[in-house]
Write a protein that holds these residues in place. Structure first.
Motif, mmCIF file in Angstrom:
data_model
loop_
_atom_site.group_PDB
_atom_site.id
_atom_site.type_symbol
_atom_site.label_atom_id
_atom_site.label_comp_id
_atom_site.label_asym_id
_atom_site.label_seq_id
_atom_site.Cartn_x
_atom_site.Cartn_y
_atom_site.Cartn_z
ATOM 1 N N PHE A 164 4.579 -56.696 61.703
ATOM 2 C CA PHE A 164 3.622 -57.535 62.420
ATOM 3 C C PHE A 164 4.316 -58.348 63.504
ATOM 4 O O PHE A 164 5.345 -58.969 63.268
ATOM 5 N N GLY A 165 3.785 -58.331 64.703
ATOM 6 C CA GLY A 165 4.322 -59.096 65.816
ATOM 7 C C GLY A 165 5.390 -58.376 66.614
ATOM 8 O O GLY A 165 5.846 -58.876 67.636
ATOM 9 N N GLN A 166 5.799 -57.195 66.174
ATOM 10 C CA GLN A 166 6.819 -56.452 66.908
ATOM 11 C C GLN A 166 6.171 -55.589 67.983
ATOM 12 O O GLN A 166 5.059 -55.118 67.819
ATOM 13 N N SER A 167 6.889 -55.384 69.066
ATOM 14 C CA SER A 167 6.391 -54.592 70.177
ATOM 15 C C SER A 167 7.565 -54.023 70.961
ATOM 16 O O SER A 167 8.685 -54.504 70.852
ATOM 17 N N GLN A 168 7.291 -53.019 71.735
ATOM 18 C CA GLN A 168 8.319 -52.421 72.580
ATOM 19 C C GLN A 168 8.240 -52.969 74.011
ATOM 20 O O GLN A 168 8.977 -52.506 74.892
ATOM 21 N N ILE A 169 7.373 -53.933 74.234
ATOM 22 C CA ILE A 169 7.220 -54.513 75.574
ATOM 23 C C ILE A 169 8.532 -55.157 76.002
ATOM 24 O O ILE A 169 9.109 -55.960 75.281
ATOM 25 N N GLY A 170 9.025 -54.777 77.161
ATOM 26 C CA GLY A 170 10.242 -55.350 77.713
ATOM 27 C C GLY A 170 11.531 -54.715 77.234
ATOM 28 O O GLY A 170 12.613 -55.074 77.704
ATOM 29 N N GLN A 171 11.432 -53.745 76.325
ATOM 30 C CA GLN A 171 12.646 -53.115 75.816
ATOM 31 C C GLN A 171 13.357 -52.372 76.947
ATOM 32 O O GLN A 171 12.747 -51.669 77.743
ATOM 33 N N GLY A 172 14.664 -52.539 77.051
ATOM 34 C CA GLY A 172 15.456 -51.882 78.084
ATOM 35 C C GLY A 172 15.467 -52.632 79.406
ATOM 36 O O GLY A 172 16.082 -52.178 80.361
ATOM 37 N N THR A 184 16.167 -56.247 81.661
ATOM 38 C CA THR A 184 16.968 -57.459 81.658
ATOM 39 C C THR A 184 16.047 -58.642 81.912
ATOM 40 O O THR A 184 15.230 -58.609 82.824
ATOM 41 N N ILE A 185 16.195 -59.653 81.104
ATOM 42 C CA ILE A 185 15.400 -60.860 81.265
ATOM 43 C C ILE A 185 16.354 -62.014 81.506
ATOM 44 O O ILE A 185 17.307 -62.212 80.752
ATOM 45 N N VAL A 186 16.090 -62.771 82.557
ATOM 46 C CA VAL A 186 16.930 -63.916 82.903
ATOM 47 C C VAL A 186 16.250 -65.173 82.385
ATOM 48 O O VAL A 186 15.093 -65.433 82.684
#
Length: 161
Positions: free
Chosen positions: A136-144, A146-148
């Motif tokens: 629950f609450g897991q997602s692949q959004i943003g995987q791979g 880079t987030i600053v």
């Protein structure tokens, strides 16, 4: 994407927090929210996507669980917004598909305030949580990607400028 830490103090407010998070991210829908959106889309003639973007939390909890602005519906039907919200409340109350979840719907000026049955509402959210089997609450959004994350660290011993 993990659901951010909850500021809620009890299960009822936590369930509302989770539903609101799902509405904003659009990643998971539970049966109560899905049925609400479909019923409003059918009653207004708007697309489900349009309904979902307009559906919001009312400013005060005593107003209900959800608020829906009736301006687009009023304009399309050439009605004053307060009359449109009353008409939508009647349509939603008469919807047999949504009756299992609806406690009451009432017009409040140009807005439709909707309160869901607490037991059905919570059960709908909890079913999503239990069906997720620990994910629950897991997602692949943003995987791979880079987030600053930038933050400041001011010297608190000096005045801010």
């Amino acid at each position: 994407m993990q659901i951010p830490g909850s500021p809620c103090s009890n299960w009822k407010s936590f369930a509302k927090f989770v539903i609101h998070s799902f509405m904003k991210t659009g990643t998971v829908q539970h049966k109560a929210l899905e049925t609400l959106v479909q019923s409003l889309a059918k009653a207004t003639g708007l697309s489900a996507e349009s309904v979902c973007t307009q559906l919001a939390r009312p400013p005060k909890a005593e107003m209900g669980d959800f608020a829906f602005p009736c301006f687009a519906f009023a304009k399309a039907n050439k009605l004053p917004p307060p009359q449109a919200s009353t008409q939508l409340a009647e349509k939603l109350s008469a919807d047999a598909d949504f009756s299992a979840y609806l406690q009451n719907a009432e017009g409040a000026g140009p807005f439709l305030n909707i309160r869901l049955k607490p037991g059905a509402y919570s059960q709908s959210v909890l079913r999503v949580i239990t069906d997720s089997q620990g994910k629950f609450g897991q997602s692949q959004i943003g995987q791979g990607q880079t987030i600053v994350v930038d933050y400041s660290s001011p010297n608190i011993a000096k005045p801010f400028h």
